[in-house]
Structures are given as structure tokens and as C-alpha cells.
Scaffold this motif. Structure first.
Motif, PDB file in Angstrom:
ATOM      1  N   GLN A  96      -5.093  -1.899  -0.909  1.00 44.01           N
ATOM      2  CA  GLN A  96      -4.186  -0.760  -0.903  1.00 44.01           C
ATOM      3  C   GLN A  96      -3.350  -0.787  -2.172  1.00 44.01           C
ATOM      4  N   THR A  97      -2.768   0.363  -2.516  1.00 41.50           N
ATOM      5  CA  THR A  97      -1.976   0.469  -3.746  1.00 41.50           C
ATOM      6  C   THR A  97      -0.525   0.059  -3.534  1.00 41.50           C
ATOM      7  N   GLY A  98      -0.081   0.001  -2.295  1.00 40.72           N
ATOM      8  CA  GLY A  98       1.284  -0.398  -1.972  1.00 40.72           C
ATOM      9  C   GLY A  98       1.422  -0.544  -0.469  1.00 40.72           C
ATOM     10  N   PRO A  99       2.573  -1.042  -0.004  1.00 38.81           N
ATOM     11  CA  PRO A  99       2.743  -1.323   1.425  1.00 38.81           C
ATOM     12  C   PRO A  99       2.565  -0.105   2.335  1.00 38.81           C
ATOM     13  N   ALA A 100       2.877   1.096   1.858  1.00 40.45           N
ATOM     14  CA  ALA A 100       2.772   2.290   2.696  1.00 40.45           C
ATOM     15  C   ALA A 100       1.513   3.108   2.396  1.00 40.45           C
TER      16      ALA A 100
END
Length: 128
Positions: A96-100
Motif C-alpha cells: 500500500q502507499t500509506g496507512p489509509a
């Protein structure tokens, strides 16, 4: 020439079916992949379509070997041909590109005839 992705999304009628379809949608690709590895050999991150995708969870690795005729010695399949084994390596991981951000699952392969890793498949991951 670069192969274009094949869209494998499905038409649905209900919200539940739409969520299941989105989770199972996958795209077949054949793109050079800019992948970074840890010193241990595990994939760390993938730069794909302008975004940095960080590997999460445990990546899975496997290999596949097949016979390959060396065309420089005889015609393909000709008598007396010199055969060799080619081993293609594969990685499957979620990133993923970030936590969200959404989680995607990537399949990569490296064939000894190529210099680069290639992105073979991308799919959404069901997080419900």
C-alpha cells in the motif's frame, strides 16, 4: 511494445456483489517493475505508476523451471540441440502507499532472459 492491461472487472447488481467483484478484480500486466529488495532478498517496495507501494505482511516466493533450447546451436527442436534449464522466479506480496490507502496484491517475475523484474498481475485485496 508494452502489453496493455486486461480489465477483469465484472458487472453486478447488488452492493454485496459489487464489493465481492471489486475484491476479486484483477489485471494482467507485462510491465517492467522498479522493485527494491532488503539485504535478505525480500521485496521492500515497488514504484508503480508514479506511486511508491510499500510491502506489508509476508511476501511469498516460488520458482518454475523449464527446458529451453539454445537457438544459436541448432534450430529449435532440431536433432542434437543443446538444452538448458531456465528458472523463473516469482514474488507475490501485498502493498500500500500509506496507512489509509487501499491494499493491492502484486505478482512479479524475473526470467533469466530479462534484466528486470516484471509486474505480472495486480488485484485488490478484500479488507472487509
Amino acid at each position: 511494445m508494452t502489453a496493455q492491461p486486461l480489465d477483469r472487472t465484472y458487472t453486478t447488481t447488488s452492493g454485496q456483489e459489487a464489493r465481492e467483484s471489486a475484491a476479486s478484480a484483477w489485471h494482467v500486466l507485462d510491465e517492467v517493475a522498479d522493485v527494491r529488495f532488503l539485504p535478505s532478498g525480500l521485496p521492500l517496495a515497488l514504484r508503480w505508476r508514479g506511486c511508491l507501494w510499500q510491502v506489508i505482511g509476508e511476501p511469498v516466493s516460488w520458482s518454475s523451471s523449464s527446458s529451453w533450447w539454445e537457438p544459436s546451436t541448432t534450430p529449435l527442436g532440431g536433432p542434437g540441440g543443446k538444452g538448458s534449464m531456465l528458472t523463473t522466479r516469482f514474488w507475490r506480496f501485498q502493498a500500500q502507499t500509506g496507512p489509509a490507502s487501499p491494499v493491492l496484491e502484486f505478482d512479479m517475475s524475473a526470467d533469466p532472459r530479462w534484466q528486470d523484474w516484471r509486474l505480472r498481475r495486480v488485484t485488490g485485496v478484500d479488507v472487509f
